[in-house]
Design an enzyme around this catalytic site. Structure first.
Site, PDB file in Angstrom:
ATOM      1  N   CYS A  78       0.825  -1.210   0.000  1.00 38.27           N
ATOM      2  CA  CYS A  78       0.000   0.000   0.000  1.00 38.27           C
ATOM      3  C   CYS A  78       0.851   1.249   0.000  1.00 38.27           C
ATOM      4  CB  CYS A  78      -0.869   0.056   1.245  1.00 38.27           C
ATOM      5  SG  CYS A  78      -1.974  -1.311   1.389  1.00 38.27           S
ATOM      6  N   CYS A  91      -3.953   8.255   6.686  1.00 41.48           N
ATOM      7  CA  CYS A  91      -2.661   8.293   7.392  1.00 41.48           C
ATOM      8  C   CYS A  91      -2.863   8.511   8.889  1.00 41.48           C
ATOM      9  CB  CYS A  91      -1.782   9.418   6.851  1.00 41.48           C
ATOM     10  SG  CYS A  91      -1.305   9.181   5.139  1.00 41.48           S
TER      11      CYS A  91
END
Ligand SMILES: Cc1ncc(COP(=O)(O)O)c(C=O)c1O
Lengths: 396, 143
Positions: free
Chosen positions: B35, B104
């Site tokens: 990812c 994030c």
């Protein structure tokens, strides 16, 4: 600032700017107007068309001005798809690493019932004419293959592919957006039936491009309205843009050999310098590539953070990481040449400009080396590679 | 307009608490290389307090900034406070993140919770698993 993103766009040349100004300040007439003042613009338009044609080895009437590379790609592909469909041909051949202007158009055509074969790209970023020959079928309506790849700069064997298509009587389109003005192009000698280019990639203005279509091909109009461009592209012509495009293309085409001679050694110096970073690899063939293109993958780091830190050091570059592409997956180009996801995230494209010197290259090498080393130092992924918890993909 | 707020850029350029704690008693790692982001949090917990915290991150600018900010928010805090950390708190402390980067801040929250869970596991302290998120492998990159 070191601008190393010339594949994204280029600075306009003085010649191009000067060619445009009179058509903004003085001869601003509409080329469709009957009076002398409008006809001045019309004359300029037709002279630009002739000059662009000359740069490509084409005839003026084979040149259509568009809003850029994307529109030219769309129009070329849709025209040939629909023309093929009328004859019962609904198969299109392309490659896995085309620009999205091509790939997304093909996706749309698939929904209309077209079958698309995307040729696999070899790990060196090249496809062969043999692959094209093997993929051509009775019902193939079009082969569309890019001249040079925009991310990894690899140059396809266009003349050979053109010869195969000519022999099999299949129309051949090439997206030459990265090639025009950088490589020699002769549409007749290379058996190219259709070609797209975009002015802003060779120091011309943004928002203007060309679709070359061999005579006999009846373009399908994507934008309907007035009868401009022989009814193939409606809308009052972008005369300043077209004048800038023609001037920039002539200048760039007159400069191709010099451009290659200056940039190739700089490119190779940059490649050699970056190769010294452990666990890094060049993407795409080392010699069959644009003189301006360098593209690397660095293990253990992510491209966006690399770009941001290079920006802090005054270097503009680009990356194929998912974060920079705005999607969840890294660049389809890097995946197409077999780079695993985790490595593709750590990619860096540097596209050089004619104003660069050996010193510029030294500066870039030093900056990239610093930033990669720093980012690896804070990367748990890199730690796992170093400690053997995860396997390296590249050799040291 | 810049992609990131000044706060994000500050934490990205000068990350706080970056590094490793050799004698950490709680470690949490989330994300995966496919990812493009991995965060690893090292905790030194003493007397139910985060005595020290360090991080390592592989990822984009906002991933590095989110980890940095998250470690600042919990450093010196009682464990109970650290466990209340949310990704919204991280995002707010950074003066916001672009929509596609909120992920994030989620990773930062999860990495910290995973490290605390690791501490509980190691120390044989009982806890309610429902207090912790399910640390799933990311499902969006296929394979
Ligand atoms: C290979 C290729 N095709 C098409 C395009 C699109 O050109 P434009 O930006 O002029 O629409 C680009 C530019 O990004 C390109 O590199």
């Amino acid at each position: 600032m070191i601008y190393a993103d010339n594949a994204a766009t280029t600075k306009m040349s003085k010649t191009a700017i000067e060619a445009m100004l009179p058509y903004m300040e003085e001869f601003y007439g509409n080329p469709s107007s009957l009076y002398e003042f409008g006809q001045k613009a019309k004359e300029a338009l037709e002279s630009a068309r002739a000059r662009v044609a000359a740069c490509l080895g084409a005839e003026p009437r084979e040149i259509t001005f568009t809003s850029g590379g994307s529109e030219a790609d769309n129009q070329a592909i849709i025209t040939m798809a629909h023309a093929g469909a009328k004859k019962g041909k609904k198969h299109i051949i392309s490659t896995a690493f085309e620009h999205h202007a091509v790939l997304h158009t093909l996706e749309k055509l698939k929904k209309e019932g077209f079958e698309v074969t995307l040729l696999d790209v070899h790990s060196n970023g090249l496809i062969t004419a043999q692959q094209v020959a093997d993929a051509i079928r009775e019902d193939t309506a079009l082969v569309t293959i890019m001249f040079a790849n925009n991310e990894i700069g690899t140059i396809q064997p266009i003349a050979e592919i053109g010869a195969v298509c000519r022999e099999k009587k299949v129309p051949f389109h090439t997206d030459a957006v990265q090639a025009a003005g950088h490589l020699h192009i002769d549409v007749k000698a290379m058996n190219i039936d259709m070609l797209s280019l975009s002015a802003h990639k060779f120091h011309g203005p943004k928002g203007v491009g060309v679709l070359y279509a061999k005579k006999g091909i009846l373009l399908e109009s994507l934008i309907n309205g007035g009868g401009q461009e022989r009814g193939k592209r409606a809308g009052t012509e972008n005369i300043p843009g077209i004048m800038g495009l023609a001037a920039a293309l002539e200048e760039a085409c007159g400069n191709i050999d010099h451009h290659a001679e200056t940039l190739t050694p700089l490119r190779d110096k940059l490649i050699a310098g970056l190769k010294k970073i452990p666990y890094s690899e060049l993407n795409g063939d080392a010699s069959q590539r644009l003189p301006s293109n360098v593209n690397f993958c660095f293990e253990g780091i992510e491209g966006e953070s690399l770009l941001l830190l290079l920006d802090d050091k005054g270097i503009c570059a680009s990356s194929g990481s998912a974060c920079t592409s705005g999607s969840l997956d890294p660049s389809h180009v890097l995946l197409s040449i077999g780079r695993p996801h985790e490595v593709a995230h750590g990619s860096l494209r540097l596209s050089l400009g004619d104003d660069m010197t050996e010193e510029t290259i030294d500066e870039i090498i030093a900056a990239v080396t610093d930033v990669v080393t720093y980012l690896r130092g804070i990367s748990p992924f890199w730690r796992d590679l170093v400690t053997g918890k995860r396997q390296h993909v590249f050799a040291e | 307009m810049a992609l990131y707020s000044d706060k994000v850029m500050d934490h990205f350029r000068n990350p706080r608490n970056v590094g490793v704690i050799e004698d950490a008693n709680g470690v949490g790692e989330v994300g995966n290389p496919k990812c493009g982001d991995i965060m690893k949090i090292y905790l030194k917990i003493q007397d139910d307090t985060i005595a020290d915290v360090k991080f390592e991150t592989f990822g984009c600018g906002s991933a590095i900034a989110s980890s940095s900010m998250a470690t600042e928010l919990i450093k010196g805090q009682p464990l109970s406070e650290a466990l209340k950390l949310t990704n919204q708190a991280v995002t707010e402390a950074l003066d916001g993140l672009p929509a596609h980067k909120i992920h994030c801040s989620v990773l930062a929250e999860e990495a910290i919770k995973k490290a605390v869970k690791d501490y509980y596991d190691r120390s044989g302290i009982a806890y309610d698993p429902a207090d912790f998120p399910v640390f799933e492998d990311c499902d969006h990159c296929g394979e």
